[in-house]
Design a protein around this motif. Sequence first.
Motif, PDB file in Angstrom:
ATOM      1  N   LYS A 158      44.217  42.541  32.424  1.00  0.00           N
ATOM      2  CA  LYS A 158      44.542  42.473  33.843  1.00  0.00           C
ATOM      3  C   LYS A 158      45.974  41.977  34.041  1.00  0.00           C
ATOM      4  O   LYS A 158      46.358  40.932  33.524  1.00  0.00           O
ATOM      5  CB  LYS A 158      43.560  41.532  34.559  1.00  0.00           C
ATOM      6  CG  LYS A 158      43.829  41.343  36.039  1.00  0.00           C
ATOM      7  CD  LYS A 158      43.722  42.639  36.814  1.00  0.00           C
ATOM      8  CE  LYS A 158      43.947  42.396  38.310  1.00  0.00           C
ATOM      9  NZ  LYS A 158      43.970  43.652  39.091  1.00  0.00           N
ATOM     10  N   THR A 211      44.073  51.704  31.357  1.00  0.00           N
ATOM     11  CA  THR A 211      43.601  52.434  32.531  1.00  0.00           C
ATOM     12  C   THR A 211      44.066  51.722  33.795  1.00  0.00           C
ATOM     13  O   THR A 211      44.539  50.578  33.758  1.00  0.00           O
ATOM     14  CB  THR A 211      42.065  52.533  32.546  1.00  0.00           C
ATOM     15  OG1 THR A 211      41.515  51.209  32.740  1.00  0.00           O
ATOM     16  CG2 THR A 211      41.546  53.106  31.229  1.00  0.00           C
ATOM     17  N   GLN A 237      44.390  47.131  39.337  1.00  0.00           N
ATOM     18  CA  GLN A 237      43.632  47.175  40.591  1.00  0.00           C
ATOM     19  C   GLN A 237      43.993  45.982  41.471  1.00  0.00           C
ATOM     20  O   GLN A 237      44.288  44.890  40.984  1.00  0.00           O
ATOM     21  CB  GLN A 237      42.128  47.138  40.301  1.00  0.00           C
ATOM     22  CG  GLN A 237      41.586  48.334  39.540  1.00  0.00           C
ATOM     23  CD  GLN A 237      41.519  49.596  40.378  1.00  0.00           C
ATOM     24  OE1 GLN A 237      40.826  49.658  41.368  1.00  0.00           O
ATOM     25  NE2 GLN A 237      42.252  50.616  39.959  1.00  0.00           N
ATOM     26  N   SER A 270      42.456  50.274  35.903  1.00  0.00           N
ATOM     27  CA  SER A 270      41.711  49.049  36.198  1.00  0.00           C
ATOM     28  C   SER A 270      42.561  47.804  35.936  1.00  0.00           C
ATOM     29  O   SER A 270      42.346  46.754  36.546  1.00  0.00           O
ATOM     30  CB  SER A 270      40.424  48.981  35.368  1.00  0.00           C
ATOM     31  OG  SER A 270      40.715  48.965  33.979  1.00  0.00           O
TER      32      SER A 270
END
Length: 225
Positions: free
Chosen positions: A183, A65, A70, A67
């Motif tokens: 991440k 996603t 980000q 995220s």
Amino acid sequence: MHNNSIIRCGRALLIACAVLMATMTLANRAAEAASDKSHDHAHETKQSDDIYRGYFEDSQIKDRTLSDWQGDWQSVYPYLLDGSLAPVMAHKAEHGEKTAEEYRAYYEIGYKTDVERITIDGDTFTFYREGKPVAAQYASDGREVLVYKKGNRGVRYIFKKTSGDDAAPMFVQFSDHAIAPGKAGHYHLYSGNDRAALLEEVTNWPTYYPSDLTADEVVKEMLAH
């Protein structure tokens, strides 16, 4: 009394032997556990390195996603132009088949972009050209697995514009050497209005690192890979 003393000594000796054996057993088990952990860590490191280089199984690929991306990101293209990335090019020359200048020319094509900064907040991308923002919202449009000339592969995670400024690209495609949720520390971004054409693009891959990193910190990050 003499016999009792002998018996007591014998018992003490048996107890001491039992304690010693138990201690040795625990030590062996601890050593085996440490060895297993070391082996597991080495295996995980190799597997991670293989994935980074583009060697993985289809079963390892997972959906991701926004995220994962980000944050506030800066293009590294200006650092290449001003010479900040010279140590990276020199390092590549020491371990590769090109000269430092040839690597610089290669990355000048790869990193080239007029989008110097990107922020990603929720589903909203804001692209900055000469400080001027263009924003749009995006939703997942699947993923594609690409096979490169060397035989290794890469995964593009694709997002399609759902609303926003007309000047914002219809598609953005992330490639960051990862194939599962996590991440991103940096990424290559392909953007444009033709989904299929972007998948054919393998020479220009604008690259972004967190905006709070200095030029020296970006160099350190690059040299770590």
